[in-house]
Design a protein around this motif. Structure first.
Motif, PDB file in Angstrom:
ATOM      1  N   PHE A  48      -9.386  -6.042   1.438  1.00  0.00           N
ATOM      2  CA  PHE A  48      -8.149  -4.955   1.446  1.00  0.00           C
ATOM      3  C   PHE A  48      -7.379  -5.547   3.122  1.00  0.00           C
ATOM      4  O   PHE A  48      -6.346  -5.277   2.934  1.00  0.00           O
ATOM      5  CB  PHE A  48      -8.307  -3.647   1.494  1.00  0.00           C
ATOM      6  N   ALA A  52      -7.547   1.697   2.942  1.00  0.00           N
ATOM      7  CA  ALA A  52      -7.664   1.138   1.856  1.00  0.00           C
ATOM      8  C   ALA A  52      -8.621   0.989   1.655  1.00  0.00           C
ATOM      9  O   ALA A  52      -9.286   1.682  -0.042  1.00  0.00           O
ATOM     10  CB  ALA A  52      -6.704  -0.500   1.739  1.00  0.00           C
ATOM     11  N   SER A  54      -5.768  -1.824  -5.339  1.00  0.00           N
ATOM     12  CA  SER A  54      -4.848  -2.860  -5.136  1.00  0.00           C
ATOM     13  C   SER A  54      -4.214  -2.523  -5.955  1.00  0.00           C
ATOM     14  O   SER A  54      -2.476  -3.009  -5.538  1.00  0.00           O
ATOM     15  CB  SER A  54      -5.698  -3.644  -5.921  1.00  0.00           C
ATOM     16  N   ARG A 107      -1.274  -0.085  -4.203  1.00  0.00           N
ATOM     17  CA  ARG A 107      -0.755  -0.626  -2.890  1.00  0.00           C
ATOM     18  C   ARG A 107       0.091  -2.135  -4.125  1.00  0.00           C
ATOM     19  O   ARG A 107       1.302  -2.154  -3.348  1.00  0.00           O
ATOM     20  CB  ARG A 107      -2.070  -1.956  -2.257  1.00  0.00           C
ATOM     21  N   GLU A 108      -0.115  -2.741  -4.724  1.00  0.00           N
ATOM     22  CA  GLU A 108       1.005  -2.785  -5.423  1.00  0.00           C
ATOM     23  C   GLU A 108       2.520  -2.613  -6.001  1.00  0.00           C
ATOM     24  O   GLU A 108       3.352  -2.927  -5.190  1.00  0.00           O
ATOM     25  CB  GLU A 108       0.559  -4.005  -6.570  1.00  0.00           C
ATOM     26  N   THR A 118       3.212   0.707  -4.159  1.00  0.00           N
ATOM     27  CA  THR A 118       4.140   0.996  -3.512  1.00  0.00           C
ATOM     28  C   THR A 118       4.559  -0.160  -2.769  1.00  0.00           C
ATOM     29  O   THR A 118       5.737   0.712  -2.423  1.00  0.00           O
ATOM     30  CB  THR A 118       2.932   1.524  -2.467  1.00  0.00           C
ATOM     31  N   HIS A 119       4.241  -0.967  -2.559  1.00  0.00           N
ATOM     32  CA  HIS A 119       5.398  -1.867  -2.145  1.00  0.00           C
ATOM     33  C   HIS A 119       6.605  -2.367  -2.899  1.00  0.00           C
ATOM     34  O   HIS A 119       7.644  -2.662  -1.985  1.00  0.00           O
ATOM     35  CB  HIS A 119       4.399  -3.365  -2.059  1.00  0.00           C
ATOM     36  N   ARG A 166       1.812   5.502   1.484  1.00  0.00           N
ATOM     37  CA  ARG A 166       2.110   4.261   2.386  1.00  0.00           C
ATOM     38  C   ARG A 166       0.908   3.987   3.398  1.00  0.00           C
ATOM     39  O   ARG A 166       0.824   2.474   3.758  1.00  0.00           O
ATOM     40  CB  ARG A 166       3.495   3.954   2.707  1.00  0.00           C
ATOM     41  N   VAL A 202      -2.146   4.015   2.870  1.00  0.00           N
ATOM     42  CA  VAL A 202      -3.082   3.605   2.828  1.00  0.00           C
ATOM     43  C   VAL A 202      -2.984   1.532   3.192  1.00  0.00           C
ATOM     44  O   VAL A 202      -4.307   1.463   3.289  1.00  0.00           O
ATOM     45  CB  VAL A 202      -2.813   3.165   1.252  1.00  0.00           C
ATOM     46  N   ASP A 203      -2.140   1.283   3.677  1.00  0.00           N
ATOM     47  CA  ASP A 203      -2.240   0.099   4.631  1.00  0.00           C
ATOM     48  C   ASP A 203      -2.327   0.374   5.462  1.00  0.00           C
ATOM     49  O   ASP A 203      -2.126  -0.937   7.002  1.00  0.00           O
ATOM     50  CB  ASP A 203      -0.946  -0.694   4.354  1.00  0.00           C
ATOM     51  N   ARG A 247      -4.694  -2.508   9.673  1.00  0.00           N
ATOM     52  CA  ARG A 247      -4.861  -3.418   8.796  1.00  0.00           C
ATOM     53  C   ARG A 247      -5.628  -4.307  10.189  1.00  0.00           C
ATOM     54  O   ARG A 247      -5.300  -4.329  11.445  1.00  0.00           O
ATOM     55  CB  ARG A 247      -3.803  -3.791   8.404  1.00  0.00           C
TER      56      ARG A 247
END
Length: 753
Positions: A198, A203, A256, A259-260, A262-263, A336, A338-339, A342
């Protein structure tokens, strides 16, 4: 339906998480009591002739078989030394009548020279004491053994406990300890891999949270099952470790996709329903396919297989609840973030894709779709997409080459030899294995086993004696005798040398069953360990076709509902079994023939218990359909948008190749940890399933699927009109959050550069 579930999880996220917290507390208090409620063993067929023979002896004559063999040895003194004799006599005299029905020592008065000599080793440095335990059934006798195990220690003498009850006890205890160790080994590795996959800590923790919750839920559900049916300790071991692996895989797919989304949307309120409508739908279908596979185990009569089937269904059901309800609620709270936390870029292809998409955006004509452009770039620049296009340019070559490799792997199945689980599956340092090997090597009659024969009816004494002599004269027999006779029930034994799964022993059991019965006999039942092994194998062979038929047909129906095609489900089943055959061939080659013995550190038995091959078949098939669903769901999603089969396969593989490989890697870590067990059967299960996952995720998913889908072309999505009408009414399709279909020409990829 799934988007509605997503909206429910978002709106009720606080209550869902509070309820989850309460459940975790309950599971920690009550669910962890499972291990005190499970049973040992469970390999026998309850309706088999050998089982009925044991029940007839128990009910009419009382149990008198040897349950424990206590071996005492000293390298310094011999058995006639007063110290040696005193220690053995003390142990025998102190055994409580509450738990021990009988114990025979070489010091007992009244023994003949032959009977006494059998109990003494040839070098006169060791003796053994055969012990019969009190108890109406195996469970009670196991309790009796645990009550006296410590009392059997003979002080200065080396003490080793063998026999059927200690072997079964040690198998169970070792399995339980090894699975706990496997989970402790795998969890830190899983966290590390998830962080790398991730690229962030938050995440990565999400699937792991689902996995931890799955373990607690598995223990609780299995504890509840113990009130309805017997649950084998081996079922707990296998179901919980697989439940952990599947839960993390499902969490990986869900996070996964979240996240996609959300973006794409920038809003958790929109991302959660969209995630459930796409990835959630796929996870649900995947879970049902795995549950169907586990349900196939219910066709077998053996308690161990049935309880693993029930336990597997319960565990996967909880995995689905955790992934489709609890995890979305947790993601709704995190949003958000979740990222967050990083890691620095690990050199993936994301920066290149962003650069190319930026160039495309600057070259778009008025009215062109940015999303279309991004899809086109992804389909042409990703490594998985490039692999797919490479395969689809030469589909026949890849199909023939990969098919030949899989068939070559599967060819080792031709040398498969049926075997039985016994002390040979224990590590060479285990107490019961040492005792059994000492009996075989050091004592005059240590390698002799017996077949039990029960005769009911008013049979004359001389006819029983003649029948015993006839059986003792059969090829492979070492003699026959009448052990007991009360009323109209008699117990005879036929002696043999060798293992219970030797071909000569199996042939002898068949000959004993085929022998002419004595005059006036109402029924003759043949039992004992060798007969139980034969009955178990025959029960597995009888149930296997029905199991495969049920699993295949149920999976076909489910895939039809998921994809609206009759070709894709058939292709999936065929590839699943081809992959399965290759994996089983490697298992036979590696474990039965011993080519992996040096690497994995085990002693070669030369045979393999079919119970474990059945479990590998069922679980591996479910996992194969699991990955097939994830790949084809993305391919279908793209096909509904573009109508272009080749493009859809490339995009589908590009969008799922990395995540399927990551999911497979995570599951392999869990299974390999199980394969690190010192028990041979856990090693076979763990490594065998790990090999199946690797074969399926690489050769099948990455190469065979694109090749066959390219060759089939539009036939992939063919559906006769009556079935299309049926699918329109009962099929489960994407909800309103799924992308809207559009014409193929609108999705023509935009060239970059």
């Amino acid at each position: 339906m799934f988007s509605a579930l997503g909206r429910f999880a978002y709106r009720g996220r606080v209550w869902v998480l509070l309820a989850t917290g309460a459940f975790v507390v309950f599971a920690a208090v009550w669910g962890t009591g499972l291990f005190g409620a499970v049973i040992d063993g469970g390999f026998e067929d309850p309706a088999a002739e050998s089982t009925r023979a044991a029940e007839a002896i128990q009910e009419n004559l009382g149990h008198d078989g040897v349950d424990v063999v206590a071996v005492y040895r000293s390298d310094e003194i011999q058995v006639d030394n007063p110290t040696f004799a005193r220690e053995v006599q003390r142990v025998v005299d102190d055994l409580p009548d509450e738990y021990v029905a009988s114990a025979t020592s070489y010091l007992d008065e009244g023994l003949g020279d032959i009977e006494r000599g059998v109990l003494i080793s040839e070098d006169r440095h060791a003796v053994y004491v055969p012990i019969t335990l009190e108890g109406e059934d195996k469970a009670e006798r196991m309790d009796s053994f645990h009550a006296i195990a410590d009392d059997l220690d003979a002080g200065p003498l080396d003490t080793h406990l063998g026999g059927p009850v200690p072997i079964e006890s040690e198998l169970s205890e070792q399995a339980e300890a090894d699975v706990v160790r496997a989970e402790l080994i795998s969890l830190p590795l899983l966290l590390l891999l998830l962080v790398v996959i991730f690229g962030g800590v938050v995440a990565a923790l999400m699937p792991l949270a689902v996995g931890g919750l799955a373990i607690m839920g598995s223990l609780t559900l299995l504890r509840g099952l113990t009130y309805v049916t017997d649950v084998s300790v081996f079922a707990v071991n296998i179901a919980t470790i697989l439940g952990l692996g599947l839960a993390i895989d499902y969490g990986l797919f869900m996070v996964s996709r979240f996240r996609e989304e959300t973006h794409r949307t920038g809003d958790a309120a929109a991302a959660v329903p969209a995630t459930l409508a796409t990835a959630g739908r796929t996870v649900a279908f995947s879970g049902v396919t795995v549950m169907i596979a586990f349900a196939g185990l219910l066709f077998f009569p053996q308690p161990i297989l049935r309880s693993i089937g029930l336990g597997g269904i319960a565990v996967v059901l909880f995995d689905l609840i955790a992934a489709l309800v609890v995890l979305p609620a947790l993601l709704a709270v995190i949003g958000r973030r979740v990222d967050a936390l990083r890691l620095p870029s690990l050199g993936d292809e994301g920066w290149l894709l962003g650069y190319l998409v930026g160039r495309v955006r600057r070259r778009l004509r008025p009215g062109d779709s940015v999303v279309t452009a991004e899809r086109g770039v992804a389909a042409r620049t990703g490594r998985w997409s490039r692999l797919a296009h490479s395969v689809m340019r030469r589909p026949v070559l890849y199909l023939v080459a990969v098919g030949a490799v899989l068939v070559a792997f599967a060819s080792a199945l031709g040398s498969y030899q049926v075997g039985s689980t016994d002390q040979r599956y224990l590590p060479d340092s285990s107490d019961s294995r040492i005792a059994t090997e000492m009996l075989r090597e050091d004592f005059p009659a240590g390698g002799v086993g017996q077949i039990d024969v029960v005769v009911t009816g008013p049979v004359a004494e001389e006819d029983l004696a003649g029948f015993a002599d006839d059986l003792g004269a059969l090829e492979g027999a070492e003699g026959g005798q009448v052990v007991r006779a009360e009323g109209e029930t008699a117990h005879l034994t036929v002696a043999y040398e060798g293992e219970i799964d030797d071909e000569s022993t199996t042939d002898l059991v068949r000959e004993v069953r085929a022998a002419d019965t004595p005059p006036d006999a109402d029924e003759v039942l043949v039992g004992g360990a060798a007969a139980q092994q034969l009955d178990s194998v025959e029960a597995i062979l009888a149930a296997m076709p029905w199991t495969l038929l049920f699993v295949a047909l149920s999976t076909l129906v489910l895939l039809f509902l998921a994809f609206g095609s009759v070709v894709l489900p058939v292709k999936a089943i065929v590839m699943g079994f081809l992959s399965l055959g290759a994996s089983l061939g490697v298992v036979v080659w590696g474990f039965q023939e011993g080519h992996l013995a040096g690497v994995l550190g085990f002693d070669v038995v030369g045979t393999m218990d079919p119970t474990y091959l059945v479990l590998i078949i069922i679980v591996a098939f479910g996992l194969a359909m699991d990955y097939e669903l994830f790949l084809l769901s993305r391919v279908r999603e793209e096909y509904l948008i573009t109508g272009d089969n080749t493009h859809s396969v490339a995009v589908g593989l590009q969008r799922t190749g990395q995540i399927i490989t990551s999911a497979a890697l995570l599951l392999v870590v869990v299974l390999a940890a199980m394969g690190s067990s010192d028990l041979l059967f856990l090693k076979i299960m763990g490594i065998g399933l790990a090999l199946a996952v690797v074969v399926d995720a690489t050769l099948v998913r990455a190469l065979l699927v694109p090749a066959t889908m390219r060759l089939l072309g539009g036939l992939n999505w063919w559906l006769p009109r009556p079935l299309r009408w049926l699918h329109d009414r009962i099929g489960i399709s994407e909800s309103e959050e799924a992308p809207e279909p559009r014409r193929a020409q609108e999705a023509e990829p935009v060239r970059a550069g």
